[in-house]
Design a protein around this motif. Structure first.
Motif, PDB file in Angstrom:
ATOM      1  N   HIS A 143       0.816  -0.944  -0.268  1.00  0.00           N
ATOM      2  CA  HIS A 143       0.009   0.184   0.328  1.00  0.00           C
ATOM      3  C   HIS A 143       1.376   1.253   0.240  1.00  0.00           C
ATOM      4  CE1 HIS A 143      -3.487   1.855   2.093  1.00  0.00           C
ATOM      5  NE2 HIS A 143      -3.493   3.063   0.706  1.00  0.00           N
ATOM      6  N   VAL A 144       0.615   1.908  -1.041  1.00  0.00           N
ATOM      7  CA  VAL A 144       1.582   3.336  -0.952  1.00  0.00           C
ATOM      8  C   VAL A 144       0.400   3.897  -0.818  1.00  0.00           C
ATOM      9  CG1 VAL A 144       2.861   4.546  -2.500  1.00  0.00           C
ATOM     10  CG2 VAL A 144       3.174   2.611  -2.322  1.00  0.00           C
ATOM     11  N   LEU A 145       0.696   5.342   0.424  1.00  0.00           N
ATOM     12  CA  LEU A 145      -0.239   6.645   0.660  1.00  0.00           C
ATOM     13  C   LEU A 145       0.303   7.476   0.431  1.00  0.00           C
ATOM     14  CD1 LEU A 145      -3.494   7.297   1.761  1.00  0.00           C
ATOM     15  CD2 LEU A 145      -1.854   7.333   4.146  1.00  0.00           C
ATOM     16  N   ASP A 146      -0.198   8.981  -0.043  1.00  0.00           N
ATOM     17  CA  ASP A 146       0.930   9.679  -0.091  1.00  0.00           C
ATOM     18  C   ASP A 146       0.107  10.910   0.253  1.00  0.00           C
ATOM     19  OD1 ASP A 146       2.606  12.568  -1.350  1.00  0.00           O
ATOM     20  OD2 ASP A 146       1.951  11.619  -3.011  1.00  0.00           O
ATOM     21  N   LEU A 147       0.232  12.025   1.778  1.00  0.00           N
ATOM     22  CA  LEU A 147      -0.414  12.410   2.136  1.00  0.00           C
ATOM     23  C   LEU A 147      -0.214  13.766   1.328  1.00  0.00           C
ATOM     24  CD1 LEU A 147      -0.624  11.658   6.425  1.00  0.00           C
ATOM     25  CD2 LEU A 147      -2.672  11.555   4.206  1.00  0.00           C
ATOM     26  N   ALA A 148      -0.714  15.069   1.532  1.00  0.00           N
ATOM     27  CA  ALA A 148      -0.492  16.702   1.482  1.00  0.00           C
ATOM     28  C   ALA A 148       0.249  17.238   1.984  1.00  0.00           C
ATOM     29  CB  ALA A 148      -1.272  17.214   0.235  1.00  0.00           C
ATOM     30  N   PRO A 149       0.473  18.573   2.630  1.00  0.00           N
ATOM     31  CA  PRO A 149       1.588  18.551   3.306  1.00  0.00           C
ATOM     32  C   PRO A 149       0.523  19.088   4.377  1.00  0.00           C
ATOM     33  CG  PRO A 149       2.821  19.505   1.194  1.00  0.00           C
ATOM     34  CD  PRO A 149       1.259  18.905   0.744  1.00  0.00           C
TER      35      PRO A 149
END
Length: 247
Positions: A143-149
């Motif tokens: 699982h790849v989870l990308d959170l914005a700033p």
């Protein structure tokens, strides 16, 4: 478009009401698993427990500390770059979402990946070798989870139908603070500093008995010190659900 299994992972997030305030104390002792690499040290100073763990005896703090592990500098700068180089072309095609269907995640984009290049496969094997016993079946997709700033994750417990006893996550691009709160005894909390390029392993009691969340930029404080947030990418491995919880 997010993979169907990724949607299942999103569905596994059980959103709860945050607002947990407590005094944190430094923890200096922990039982860490044995690892072959001498450079891998479980950083106990990255975990702070609330005063409730010391005032009462309802919750075993040692059990939590055995089940929540943090390894600083697990990745080299080169390994971090190699992972990002592989996933960035796909992530850049996705938009950040700020209205998660169950209100659990804000400012995120995600995917799952089954096949990795040779270098990244070696890095992920290192994660799996440390996090999971050899006889434990693991989910093949990562699982790849990308959170914005400005992105954050609200308190949740991953559903037992979708993953098993252990979650192992790499933190890329930014430091952040994870907060654990006991699901029934809300005064029992632990703040966990997840530094850039670190690995966390959350298992058993930490996995089942506590909600976990990633604090937003305004609340991102550890040991009374601000932890600046930027874009954060986490790469997460899980083991398969226990047989009794599978569909």
């Amino acid at each position: 478009m997010v993979l169907r299994s990724s949607l299942k992972l999103s569905a596994a997030l059980k959103s709860l009401n945050p607002k947990h305030v407590s005094k944190n104390l430094l923890i200096s002792e922990i039982n860490a698993p044995k690892v072959s690499e001498k450079s891998l040290v479980n950083k106990t100073e990255n975990i702070h427990l609330s005063q409730a763990f010391y005032n009462g005896k309802e919750i075993d703090k040692d059990k939590l500390l055995q089940d929540m592990l943090v390894y600083e500098d697990f990745l080299t700068e080169s390994e971090e770059k190699t992972l990002l180089d592989e996933i960035e072309p796909y992530l850049k095609r996705l938009r950040y979402e700020f209205d998660h269907w169950d209100d659990a995640i804000h400012g995120y984009r995600e995917t799952e990946r089954l096949h990795w290049n040779e270098d990244n496969s070696k890095t992920l094997k290192k994660v799996r070798d440390i996090a999971f016993p050899p006889d434990i079946a693991q989910l093949a997709h990562v699982h790849v989870l990308d959170l914005a700033p400005k992105g954050f994750i609200k308190p949740h417990i991953d559903a037992v139908r979708f993953c098993g006893t252990t979650i192992a996550g790499l933190s890329l691009l930014s430091d952040s603070v994870m907060r654990l709160v006991h699901d029934k005894k809300k005064l029992y909390t632990a703040d966990v500093l997840l530094k850039r390029r670190s690995l966390y392993i959350m298992r058993n009691s930490a996995r089942f008995d506590y909600t976990h969340e990633i604090l937003n930029e305004k609340e991102s404080v550890f040991n009374k010190k601000e932890v600046p947030r930027d874009r954060r990418v986490s790469i997460i491995c899980r083991n398969e659900p226990l047989p009794e919880f599978r569909d």
